[in-house]
Design a protein around this motif. Structure first.
Motif, mmCIF file in Angstrom:
data_model
loop_
_atom_site.group_PDB
_atom_site.id
_atom_site.type_symbol
_atom_site.label_atom_id
_atom_site.label_comp_id
_atom_site.label_asym_id
_atom_site.label_seq_id
_atom_site.Cartn_x
_atom_site.Cartn_y
_atom_site.Cartn_z
ATOM 1 N N GLN A 117 3.225 5.431 -6.207
ATOM 2 C CA GLN A 117 3.194 5.196 -7.650
ATOM 3 C C GLN A 117 1.845 5.519 -8.297
ATOM 4 O O GLN A 117 1.758 5.615 -9.517
ATOM 5 N N GLU A 118 0.815 5.689 -7.496
ATOM 6 C CA GLU A 118 -0.540 5.893 -8.024
ATOM 7 C C GLU A 118 -0.622 7.056 -9.018
ATOM 8 O O GLU A 118 -1.269 6.962 -10.046
ATOM 9 N N ARG A 119 0.056 8.135 -8.733
ATOM 10 C CA ARG A 119 0.012 9.321 -9.593
ATOM 11 C C ARG A 119 1.382 9.659 -10.176
ATOM 12 O O ARG A 119 1.602 10.769 -10.616
ATOM 13 N N PHE A 132 2.119 1.707 -3.494
ATOM 14 C CA PHE A 132 1.027 2.134 -4.372
ATOM 15 C C PHE A 132 0.731 3.617 -4.174
ATOM 16 O O PHE A 132 0.512 4.342 -5.158
ATOM 17 N N SER A 133 0.738 4.081 -2.941
ATOM 18 C CA SER A 133 0.436 5.504 -2.705
ATOM 19 C C SER A 133 1.468 6.406 -3.377
ATOM 20 O O SER A 133 1.144 7.514 -3.805
ATOM 21 N N GLY A 163 0.121 0.563 -9.177
ATOM 22 C CA GLY A 163 0.301 1.900 -9.726
ATOM 23 C C GLY A 163 1.177 1.858 -10.974
ATOM 24 O O GLY A 163 1.484 0.787 -11.506
ATOM 25 N N SER A 194 0.826 -1.216 0.000
ATOM 26 C CA SER A 194 0.000 0.000 0.000
ATOM 27 C C SER A 194 0.856 1.260 0.000
ATOM 28 O O SER A 194 0.518 2.245 -0.664
ATOM 29 N N ASN A 228 -3.104 -3.126 -5.007
ATOM 30 C CA ASN A 228 -3.352 -2.129 -6.048
ATOM 31 C C ASN A 228 -2.049 -1.910 -6.799
ATOM 32 O O ASN A 228 -0.975 -1.907 -6.201
#
Length: 95
Positions: A59-61, A56-57, A85, A53, A83
């Motif tokens: 790589q998400e944007r 992901f936080s 990213g 997580s 998730n």
């Protein structure tokens, strides 16, 4: 005759010493770098989930960011929500 026997012994010695070297090298744990995470089913799921997580936080944007990650999962049961990213690979390792 002595020269041929000596040459043969050198080849045999080299063969066995180099194959021993290959076995030792193959048994050492490889270092894939800090961005390759290898998970096993006996690891705490909370630890795995928090690490996945966290990445992901980041790589998400981060479509054009420098981060590249790979999650490698050994065979087994995992109770996770993974998730994915940008530039993140999720791979299951074979049996």
């Amino acid at each position: 005759m002595k020269s041929a026997l000596f040459d043969l012994l050198c080849v045999i010695t080299f063969f066995f010493s180099s194959s021993d070297l290959l076995i030792e090298t193959a048994s050492a744990a490889p270092d894939f770098g800090p961005n390759v995470l290898i998970f096993k089913p006996d690891m705490p799921m909370d630890t795995i989930q928090s690490r996945v997580s966290e990445i992901f936080s980041r790589q998400e944007r981060s479509q054009f960011g420098p981060g590249r990650y790979a999650f490698l999962f050994h065979p087994g049961q995992y109770n996770l929500d993974v998730n994915v990213g940008f530039y993140t690979e999720v791979l299951g390792l074979g049996l």
